[in-house]
Every structure is written in structure tokens, then in C-alpha cells.
Design a protein around this motif. Structure first.
Motif, mmCIF file in Angstrom:
data_model
loop_
_atom_site.group_PDB
_atom_site.id
_atom_site.type_symbol
_atom_site.label_atom_id
_atom_site.label_comp_id
_atom_site.label_asym_id
_atom_site.label_seq_id
_atom_site.Cartn_x
_atom_site.Cartn_y
_atom_site.Cartn_z
ATOM 1 N N LEU A 431 76.370 47.368 42.413
ATOM 2 C CA LEU A 431 75.579 48.406 43.081
ATOM 3 C C LEU A 431 74.958 47.857 44.361
ATOM 4 N N ILE A 432 74.480 46.604 44.309
ATOM 5 C CA ILE A 432 73.922 45.968 45.500
ATOM 6 C C ILE A 432 75.005 45.810 46.564
ATOM 7 N N ALA A 436 75.321 47.364 50.414
ATOM 8 C CA ALA A 436 75.567 46.570 51.617
ATOM 9 C C ALA A 436 76.858 46.962 52.319
ATOM 10 N N GLY A 437 77.633 47.867 51.717
ATOM 11 C CA GLY A 437 78.902 48.232 52.307
ATOM 12 C C GLY A 437 80.031 47.290 51.956
ATOM 13 N N ASP A 536 69.346 40.032 45.043
ATOM 14 C CA ASP A 536 70.243 39.890 43.891
ATOM 15 C C ASP A 536 70.023 38.513 43.272
ATOM 16 N N GLU A 537 69.186 38.480 42.236
ATOM 17 C CA GLU A 537 68.851 37.226 41.551
ATOM 18 C C GLU A 537 68.366 36.181 42.562
ATOM 19 N N SER A 538 67.561 36.598 43.519
ATOM 20 C CA SER A 538 67.176 35.726 44.624
ATOM 21 C C SER A 538 66.034 34.783 44.273
ATOM 22 N N VAL A 563 62.074 47.654 48.789
ATOM 23 C CA VAL A 563 62.712 46.537 48.094
ATOM 24 C C VAL A 563 63.543 47.070 46.934
ATOM 25 N N LEU A 564 64.778 46.594 46.859
ATOM 26 C CA LEU A 564 65.655 46.876 45.731
ATOM 27 C C LEU A 564 66.105 45.534 45.186
#
Length: 651
Positions: A431-432, A436-437, A536-538, A563-564
Motif C-alpha cells: 500500500l505504501i 509512492a507510485g 515503512d518500518e522506519s 503521516v502514514l
């Protein structure tokens, strides 16, 4: 592993797609012809004109040397000493002229090859990097493996020899025409008596040169025809070995930790064994062609002398004319045998050109199936009607069309912090990527605020080559930031030890630990605050304290940002307004999204301060209105914990 032709190596070599050489040549020229149009057309025509001018000058020098042979040897035959000395002076002048023409041709040829390669490389890089195709190409795989090798090496191997071929073929045609004329004019006719009658063969040297060249060319063609497939297979094996060696280097730490050295050694040995088998096939075919090539090299100077000897002995040819005919015959052989003599290089060119064509075709297929503007089977990215992020009936599929996420309808207002959670395999990271395309496979619309700046924070942040300053400001490297601003960002993210090295150029990807890289990614946010942050798990490589300090920025410096965040770790709800839970329905179907509001910012850092873990000193959070305070390094950063101050210990 078997190294016989019936073993696995042969099976792997047979997997190489067989494309007719004519198809490859036409496809490659369709790619390369763009150099002759657009902004580079003037340079292209100037260089090719220069090449032709110097090629003609070179041919003129060769004709002069041919004519000199007649002049010089006639002078020797007639014992004319003065003309012999004159011939010495003439040949020196011809040598200088020939060298000058060759130097000019080398300059033009190499510049032409370089500029042509530069255009093709730039064209492929632009297509490869456009619309995240470089990422999607890794996912779909297929015939375009190792695109970096194709762009860096195969373009060179398909361009530089091609320029040599074009120049060589032009020279061959011009030389053949010119020197066939010499053979016709000087060699004259041959009279053969048979059965009481006399037969005249006009221009017999011309026909002899053509017949001799045809015999050698056909022999080279039939013996060298399988060489194309063998060279192509060899190049594929070279690319595979290079890829596996690079993979070992990139995964060196993991391989060393789990003790996989022996397995990697065996795999590389097997891969090189397969490559050696492919090389043997090239060697065998090349050796067969050497029979004709070397045999022709020995015979070609003798054939014209043998054919002209009867006329010389009969007094119909002078010694100078015989030598002129012999050198002209040799030049005709070089010209007419050009294709045969360059069969090996043609095979190399074909193999590299095919790999470039495959890459271009794969990129074209991606663009055709994904499209620039979306379709019913792609996720469409578009501008939002307001300052919120809209997911409208978004479904995410795998490459094979299997649904991962179905019918997601979400609106994320500006400044909202959303946590995305779910079981492994429910499509959180995908989904992330769609956001981001990077992942277009699916349907629906993702609408993002127009002109909003977006920062994507993967689990393993990318660090470009160059200085630490460049890595910190990446990707907005052209912005102007004072050193104090950059140093402050590093200090507040617990990287104060890196401040003195801002302008050091080093391999930061290998120097910094996983936690340091993730904190550097947060420092980037402080340097260039974005409108939207996709995580993403950052924080996966950070300890709990460092994670809390980094996420504290979401409510201070980055309070305005949307923020997602995708994460597995517990206790992250403290920093988010809403949680989206991806839940897979029973039966293994696609995941659906459920929502729940979260109490905003209950501040895990404060709870940690009230109940700190053993041997850990916690500093007060550094917020936007107190940038001058530098946090005390975390347990991950310090080599040994410093002694606590008395007043702090009491609190």
C-alpha cells in the motif's frame, strides 16, 4: 555439475531467446537513430561528415601507395637509380599523409562512438528511471535482468563496434570499387589456348579476386554461424557471474554471520563452471574459423603473383605492374572479406545489441501495460481536490492478479498521523508503494495534495555516494542550508559525533549502522520538512528510547505534516491519531481495512522518564522551540554510560 554439452550448462544456455539477427539490428537502429534527430543532430552529422572525409583521405593515400609500387619496382627493374631515390622521398610523403588521415579518422571515429553511446545511454537511463520503472523492472523480472550491466557495458559493446563496422564497411566498399578498377585496368586480359582455339578472359584478375573472396567468405560464414549464439550465451553467463559476485559483496555481513561461506563458494564455483562451458563453445567455433582465416592470410599474397607470373614471363606485365596488381589484389581481398574477417566482432555486437533491445522492449511493455495515466487495471495517482489524501476504492493486486487489498476508501486530513498495522502478507508495505507510485498493479485512485512535498522513509534509508552533507540533504541537494542548521539536525537526532564529518566523502552506506541510518532519515525531515511523510518500518532498527525521541518530532517540528506509517512494533499508538488495521478475511481472501481513533500523543517518552530502564539516562525531548539543547546520546550511541549528575539522579 556436469560440464558436458548434455549437462545443466547446456540447458541453461538454451534458455537464451533466439532472435533473428536482422530483427535485432532493426530494433537496435530504431533505438539509436534518435541521435540523428533533435538537439544532437548537428553534432551527429558533423561527426559522420568528418569520418567520411578522413576515410576518403585514407583511401586516397592507399591508392597513392599502390601506384607507388608500380613506379618504384619499375625503377628497380630498369636500374634507374635517380627514380629509386625519388621513390624513397615519395613514400615518405605518402606515409606522412596516410598517418595524418588515420589520426583524423581515429579522432572522428572515437568521438562519434562516444557521443552516440552518450545519447543511447542517456535515453535508456531516462526511460529506466522514469515513473519508477527501475523498481517495477526488478519486480517483473523477465528478459531484462541486470539492467545496470546492459546500460553500462552492453550499450558500449553495441555502439563502439557498430561505429567501427560502419566505417569499415564504407572503407571496404570504396576500396573494393577503387582497387577492382586497378585490377581491371592493369591486370588486363588473360589469353588461354585450348583445343586449337584461344579464349580471352577480360579482367581476369577481377574475377579471380571475386571467386577467391567468395570461397573464403562462405567458409567463414558456415563455420562461424553458430558463433553468434555461443557468444550471446557466454555474455549471459558473464553477467550472471557478475551479479552473483555483487550479491555476495552486498550481503557480506549476513553471509558471514550465518556461516554461508561454503554454500556461496560452491554456488560461485558452479556458476563459473557453467561460464567456462559456454566459453569452450566459443573457443571451439572460433578455432574452426581460424583454419580458413590463417590459411587465407598465407595464400592471399601468393595468389596474385601466381596468376600474374605467366604474363610477366611473357613480357606483358612489367615488374612494377605485377607488384601493383598484387597489392591491389590484397586490398580487394581485405575489402571483400571484411564481413568474414569481422564475424567474431559481429557476433559480439549482436549479443550486446540483443540485450539492449530486450531492456528497451521490457520498458516499453511496462509502459504499455501500466500506462502513464492509469487504466481499469492500474492504481491511478492524481491531485487531491483539497489538502487531504484520498483513497478511493483502492484495490491492490499481486503481479498475477490476485487481490491483496480490496476496496479501500480512506480520507486522511492534513496533519493527521495514521498508523497502518496488520499481519504479514496483508499488503501494508505494498500500500505504501502504491502511494509512492511504485506499485501500479490494482485499481482505484490515490489522490494526493497538489504540489505537496512527500518524504518516503523505508526501513533501510538510501545513502547516496558523496559527502555526509549530500546524504543529509538528499534528495533536495540544491537547497541552501547553513552549517548550523545541519549540525543542529544531527545533534537533535543523536548524531552529534558526525557533525565534524559533514564534508567528508566516504562510503556512508557501509559506515553507518542501521540505527544511525534511520536517525539520519529523521534528520533529513528536520532539514527539509515535508508536507507528507510515508514511513515503512522506519524505526525498526532503533531501541525503544531512540524511537520515542524520533517520533516526538511528529508532534513538534513536524506537527503540520500528514503521516502514514506502517509498523509492527508495539506502543507506537502514542504518536498517532488513527489506526488502520488491515485484516485478512477467513479463507485467505484479500485484506480489508478497519479504522479506530487513538488517544493522541499520550507521550511514551514521559512514561519512559517515569520508569526508565536500568542503566539508561534519558534526556529531555528536544522540541522546535529549544533547538539549542543537545540530547544526551542514547544507549545505542554511547560506548560507556557517563556518570549521572547529582540533581538529575535525584529526579
Amino acid at each position: 555439475m556436469s560440464t558436458t554439452p548434455d549437462g545443466p550448462a547446456e540447458a541453461r544456455a538454451s534458455d537464451v531467446p533466439k532472435i533473428p539477427p536482422g530483427t535485432v539490428a532493426r530494433a537496435y537502429f530504431r533505438i539509436a537513430r534518435g541521435f540523428w534527430g533533435g538537439p544532437t543532430r548537428r553534432r551527429a552529422w558533423f561527426l559522420i561528415t568528418g569520418v567520411l572525409v578522413f576515410a576518403l583521405a585514407n583511401l586516397a593515400a592507399a591508392l597513392g601507395v599502390n601506384r607507388w609500387n608500380r613506379f618504384f619496382f619499375d625503377a628497380i627493374e630498369n636500374k634507374q637509380v635517380g627514380l629509386v631515390y625519388l621513390g624513397v622521398g615519395i613514400i615518405v610523403l605518402l606515409a606522412v599523409a596516410s598517418a595524418a588521415a588515420s589520426v583524423g579518422l581515429v579522432h572522428m571515429r572515437m568521438r562519434f562512438a562516444l557521443r552516440w553511446r552518450q545519447w543511447i545511454t542517456g535515453h535508456l537511463i531516462e526511460r529506466w528511471l522514469a515513473d519508477r520503472r527501475f523498481y517495477q523492472l526488478n519486480i517483473v523480472g523477465g528478459d531484462a535482468s541486470n539492467p545496470e550491466y546492459r546500460i553500462a557495458d552492453d550499450v558500449r559493446l553495441a555502439t563502439e563496434p557498430l561505429v567501427d563496422f560502419l566505417i569499415g564497411l564504407t572503407n571496404a566498399i570504396l576500396a573494393a570499387v577503387a582497387f577492382l578498377g586497378v585490377l581491371w585496368a592493369v591486370g588486363g586480359s588473360l589469353r588461354i589456348g585450348a583445343g586449337g582455339s584461344e579464349h580471352v578472359i577480360p579482367g581476369y584478375m577481377v574475377w579471380a579476386a571475386i571467386v577467391y573472396s567468395t570461397i573464403t567468405s562462405l567458409g567463414m560464414y558456415f563455420l562461424g554461424r553458430p558463433l553468434i549464439a555461443a557468444v550471446e550465451s557466454k555474455n549471459t553467463g558473464e553477467a550472471q557471474l557478475r551479479y552473483e559476485l555483487t550479491r555476495v559483496r552486498d550481503s557480506a555481513e549476513n553471509i558471514a554471520l550465518i556461516g554461508g561461506d561454503e554454500d556461496e563458494r560452491l554456488r560461485l564455483k558452479e556458476t563459473f563452471g557453467d561460464l567456462a562451458t559456454r566459453w569452450i563453445r566459443v573457443i571451439v567455433r572460433q578455432a574452426r574459423m581460424t583454419w580458413i582465416f590463417n590459411g587465407s592470410t598465407v595464400l592471399s599474397p601468393a595468389v596474385p603473383l601466381l596468376l600474374g607470373a605467366p604474363k610477366y614471363l611473357a613480357g606483358e606485365l612489367s615488374l612494377g605492374e605485377l607488384m601493383q596488381v598484387a597489392t591491389a589484389f590484397a586490398q580487394v581481398q581485405i575489402a571483400l572479406n571484411w564481413l568474414a574477417d569481422n564475424a567474431i566482432r559481429l557476433a559480439e555486437w549482436f549479443a550486446s545489441a540483443q540485450r539492449v533491445v530486450e531492456l528497451r522492449r521490457m520498458l516499453e511493455n511496462l509502459e504499455a501495460t501500466i500506462g502513464r495515466h492509469g487504466s481499469d487495471t492500474t492504481v491511478v495517482l492524481g491531485p487531491s481536490p483539497d489538502d487531504a489524501i484520498h483513497f478511493r476504492d483502492v484495490s491492490i493486486t499481486q503481479l498475477d492478479g490476485k487481490l491483496m487489498i480490496e476496496g479501500a476508501d480512506v480520507v486522511i486530513p492534513r496533519g493527521e498521523k495514521v498508523l497502518v498495522k496488520g499481519q504479514s502478507g496483508t499488503g501494508k508495505s505494498t500500500l505504501i508503494r502504491a502511494m509512492a507510485g511504485l506499485w501500479p498493479w490494482g485499481s482505484g485512485q490515490i489522490l494526493r495534495p497538489e504540489d505537496a512535498t512527500i518524504a518516503f522513509m523505508p526501513q533501510r534509508p538510501y545513502l547516496p555516494l558523496g559527502t555526509l552533507r549530500h546524504a543529509l540533504m538528499y534528495p533536495v541537494v540544491d537547497a541552501e542550508h547553513p552549517d548550523e542548521h545541519l549540525a543542529d539536525a544531527l545533534k537533535r537526532c543523536g548524531l552529534s559525533h558526525l557533525v565534524p564529518r559533514l564534508d567528508d566523502e566516504d562510503q556512508w552506506e557501509g559506515i553507518l549502522s542501521g540505527g544511525e541510518k534511520q536517525r539520519l532519515a529523521f534528520a533529513r525531515l528536520l532539514v527539509n520538512p515535508p508536507d507528507i511523510i510515508i514511513m515503512d518500518e522506519s524505526t525498526a532498527a532503533l531501541d525503544e528510547e531512540s524511537q520515542a525521541r524520533m517520533l516526538e518530532f511528529l508532534r513538534t517540528d513536524l506537527a503540520h505534516a500528514t503521516v502514514l506509517c506502517v509498523a509492527h512494533r508495539p506502543n507506537l499508538e502514542e504518536y498517532f491519531d488513527r489506526e488502520i488495521q488491515l485484516v485478512r478475511l477467513e479463507g485467505g481472501g484479500p485484506a480489508t481495512a478497519t479504522h479506530r481513533r487513538l488517544p493522541r500523543f499520550r507521550n511514551l517518552l514521559q512514561r519512559l522518564r517515569r520508569n526508565p530502564p536500568a542503566n539508561v539516562t534519558l534526556a529531555a525531548p528536544t522540541v522546535a522551540d529549544a533547538p539549542q539543547r543537545e540530547p544526551i546520546p542514547t544507549s545505542e550511541e554511547r560506548a560507556s554510560p557517563p556518570a549521572r549528575e547529582p540533581e538529575r539522579a535525584g529526579s
